[in-house]
Scaffold this motif. Structure first.
Motif, PDB file in Angstrom:
ATOM      1  N   SER A 101       0.826  -1.206   0.000  1.00 53.47           N
ATOM      2  CA  SER A 101       0.000   0.000   0.000  1.00 53.47           C
ATOM      3  C   SER A 101       0.867   1.267   0.000  1.00 53.47           C
ATOM      4  O   SER A 101       0.683   2.170  -0.820  1.00 53.47           O
ATOM      5  CB  SER A 101      -0.921  -0.015   1.222  1.00 53.47           C
ATOM      6  N   GLU A 105       1.740   4.073  -3.058  1.00 50.28           N
ATOM      7  CA  GLU A 105       1.564   5.527  -2.825  1.00 50.28           C
ATOM      8  C   GLU A 105       2.816   6.270  -3.265  1.00 50.28           C
ATOM      9  O   GLU A 105       2.754   7.322  -3.911  1.00 50.28           O
ATOM     10  CB  GLU A 105       1.336   5.798  -1.327  1.00 50.28           C
ATOM     11  N   ARG A 136      -9.276  -2.368   1.413  1.00 47.66           N
ATOM     12  CA  ARG A 136      -8.477  -1.141   1.407  1.00 47.66           C
ATOM     13  C   ARG A 136      -7.679  -1.013   0.098  1.00 47.66           C
ATOM     14  O   ARG A 136      -7.576   0.058  -0.485  1.00 47.66           O
ATOM     15  CB  ARG A 136      -7.536  -1.148   2.616  1.00 47.66           C
ATOM     16  N   GLN A 140      -7.790   1.700  -2.967  1.00 43.65           N
ATOM     17  CA  GLN A 140      -6.579   2.415  -3.382  1.00 43.65           C
ATOM     18  C   GLN A 140      -6.401   2.368  -4.903  1.00 43.65           C
ATOM     19  O   GLN A 140      -6.081   3.379  -5.531  1.00 43.65           O
ATOM     20  CB  GLN A 140      -5.363   1.807  -2.675  1.00 43.65           C
ATOM     21  N   GLN A 143      -8.926   4.604  -6.493  1.00 45.60           N
ATOM     22  CA  GLN A 143      -8.491   6.009  -6.389  1.00 45.60           C
ATOM     23  C   GLN A 143      -7.493   6.341  -7.491  1.00 45.60           C
ATOM     24  O   GLN A 143      -7.546   7.409  -8.110  1.00 45.60           O
ATOM     25  CB  GLN A 143      -7.835   6.257  -5.033  1.00 45.60           C
ATOM     26  N   ASP A 243      -4.853  11.367  -2.086  1.00 49.24           N
ATOM     27  CA  ASP A 243      -5.520  11.689  -0.816  1.00 49.24           C
ATOM     28  C   ASP A 243      -6.768  12.542  -1.018  1.00 49.24           C
ATOM     29  O   ASP A 243      -7.520  12.786  -0.083  1.00 49.24           O
ATOM     30  CB  ASP A 243      -4.560  12.437   0.125  1.00 49.24           C
TER      31      ASP A 243
END
Length: 577
Positions: A101, A105, A136, A140, A143, A243
């Motif tokens: 994760s 990012e 989760r 992600q 997103q 974010d």
């Protein structure tokens, strides 16, 4: 030196925990001493640690460097090692997926989206047995696609997430995926697809939910929404564009925080807290509705009212509950969509009201109507459980009762995964066995309810089970054991507060203390019982005198527009006293 080194080899946990403690101390100092924190973590590698410690330390170093320094290359190197090593260690899910994760990012931050996507896909593929991380990571990747304006792929992933959450029985996470998908569909102007999706969300959020799965992440969901909803517009936006993925407008999220709090408080049986937050949410909604005609606001309002109505019925405020049921009817009159989605819940609430004022024929008619109108398994099970309680009270509906109980047998083939509803099904069995004088069987069912409700803080079910067990022991002449059940039942019922359990407990305490020769305590319990009876009687008369009381006869079509007044109450309180 040799002896101390062998001690280190034999007990890696001690030196590791010491270095970790120092690292954490430096990280959380004010101001943080990141250089010293990194030195402590790097020292771990000097001891040639086992794989688990090596992978975890790489993750910690990568995370600290990523979040607190500009040294992204070194952060990336540690995170890649953590990801690589952790895949070779069995049952090491948290380290493995957190590394994936954070690393993805970091890739996004470095504009290496083509490296982030396959990494996330691989992590998603191998995380299917770990629901928290699977969900989760799906979010992600969704997103990431949203960031690239690839809304079709993002919607597909959110759909996969919603279906996965449904399969693992996590209704809140399912609602979160669906709401996220709804926001993307709005961005694409696909309004035809948005309405049924938000409708489904309203149904999910509005029905009894499995606290067994939900509870651990409910607080986290609440805090996440709280954090996002309190961001000020003039704050510096996060440097990582991922974010910025918001799934509800800030003002709506504020209401959602209250809604989640209300649901959590109700499940746990903290009804005064639920009422306080419902009042706050409804005030906020009234303000928003003056400026915003978004249909989700009306859905939130109806869901909040549905919850507060159940609270009022438990706390002995039937007249207020009835007026709020009428308010839901008015909201549904204004929107056919809302009525379609909430008709079953509305008839269920009327059925619960009918039970509270001892109109059992009307309760049966309302629950039967609600069953006809719902396809949602959890709501169906909830209605059947309450209808079974009506048949038990009527005492002459054996055939119908047994066919219902067959369909909600908590010992095998229970229709839903809900922990709360299964515990309630055991209670219903216990209640039936009690009325039939099969006390040992009743005790078995009620102990099962207690075990389940204690494990999940279902305070109201706990109080009901304790008082019924107390009643059984009293009937069997075991006064001491009866007292051991009734006293905590009374304390719990006062805390909720549950008026009918308090009424029942005070009656039992009066008889128990009389049997044990405790005259003063018996007198005090009798006084309490008298006070509860008076409060309930006054509320009963007030409710039945309202014109809205005639809603108990409505079982077909849209809610009646005009509700005619009637002359005084037509129902009896005898069974309550």
């Amino acid at each position: 030196m040799t002896s101390s080194y062998s001690a280190i080899v034999q007990a890696p946990e001690r030196w590791y925990l010491a270095l970790l403690g120092f690292a954490e101390h430096f990280r959380t100092s004010s101001p943080p001493k990141i250089r010293l924190c990194v030195h402590c973590l790097q020292a771990v590698f000097q001891f040639k640690p086992p794989q688990r410690i090596e992978a975890r330390t790489h993750l910690q170093l990568g995370s600290v460097l990523y979040h607190h320094t500009k040294n992204s290359e070194l952060a990336r190197s540690h995170l890649e090692k953590a990801w690589f090593i952790s895949q070779q260690v069995p049952q090491f899910e948290d380290v493995k997926f957190e590394a994936a994760s954070i690393l993805s990012e970091l890739f996004c931050q470095q504009n290496l989206v083509d490296s982030a996507k396959p990494l996330l896909r691989k992590a998603i593929q191998i995380s299917q047995q770990t629901p928290y991380w699977h969900c989760r990571l799906l979010f992600q990747l969704a997103q990431l696609h949203t960031l690239e304006k690839d809304l079709v792929s993002a919607c597909d992933l959110l759909g996969v997430g919603a279906e996965y959450a449904r399969v693992v029985g996590s209704e809140y996470t399912r609602a979160l995926f669906l709401l996220s998908k709804g926001m993307l569909l709005l961005m694409e102007r696909k309004l035809g697809e948005v309405h049924p999706l938000l409708t489904l969300c309203g149904t999910i959020v509005g029905n009894p939910i499995d606290i067994h799965i939900v509870k651990p992440c409910l607080k986290q969901l609440q805090q996440c929404i709280q954090t996002i909803s309190t961001l000020h517009d003039d704050e510096i936006l996060p440097s990582n564009p991922a974010d910025l993925f918001h799934w509800l407008p800030k003002e709506h999220m504020c209401v959602l925080v209250y809604l989640v709090t209300v649901m959590h408080s109700m499940q746990a049986g903290y009804l005064e807290k639920a009422q306080k937050y419902t009042d706050k949410a409804l005030m906020q909604l009234e303000k928003l509705k003056m400026l915003d005609c978004s249909p989700i606001l009306s859905t939130f309002q109806v869901i909040l009212l549905e919850h507060i109505i159940m609270c009022r019925l438990v706390t002995g405020h039937k007249a207020t509950a009835l007026q709020e049921i009428s308010q839901v009817c008015q909201l549904c009159q204004q929107s056919p969509r809302l009525f379609t989605n909430h008709a079953a819940q509305l008839h269920t609430l009327l059925g619960l009201y009918c039970i509270s004022v001892n109109c059992m024929d009307n309760a049966e008619a309302q629950f039967t109507t609600a069953l006809r109108l719902t396809t949602h398994q959890e709501l169906w099970t909830y209605i059947v459980t309450n209808l079974a309680s009506v048949y038990i009270r009527e005492g002459n509906r054996h055939q119908e009762l047994y066919s219902l109980l067959e369909r909600i047998n908590p010992d095998h083939n229970f229709p839903v995964s809900s922990h709360c509803l299964r515990a309630a099904a055991f209670y219903i069995r216990g209640l039936l066995s009690f009325f039939q004088g099969r006390y040992n069987e009743a005790k078995r069912f009620l102990r099962e309810t207690l075990k389940m409700s204690n494990a999940e803080d279902l305070n109201r079910l706990t109080a009901c089970s304790l008082v019924l067990l107390g009643h059984i022991f009293y009937v069997l002449g075991n006064h001491r054991e009866s007292n051991n059940m009734v006293v905590p039942a009374m304390q719990l019922a006062s805390k909720i507060p549950d008026m009918s359990v308090q009424l029942w407990s005070s009656a039992l305490l009066k008889d128990l203390n009389k049997a044990l020769g405790n005259t003063m305590d018996a007198h005090e319990a009798a006084q309490m019982h008298q006070n509860f009876s008076q409060q309930l009687l006054q509320d009963h008369i007030a409710a039945c005198s309202l014109p809205e009381h005639n809603l108990i006869s409505w079982t077909d079509g849209p809610p009646p527009v005009q509700i005619q007044a009637q002359n005084g109450p037509t129902t009896s309180l005898a069974s309550l006293l």
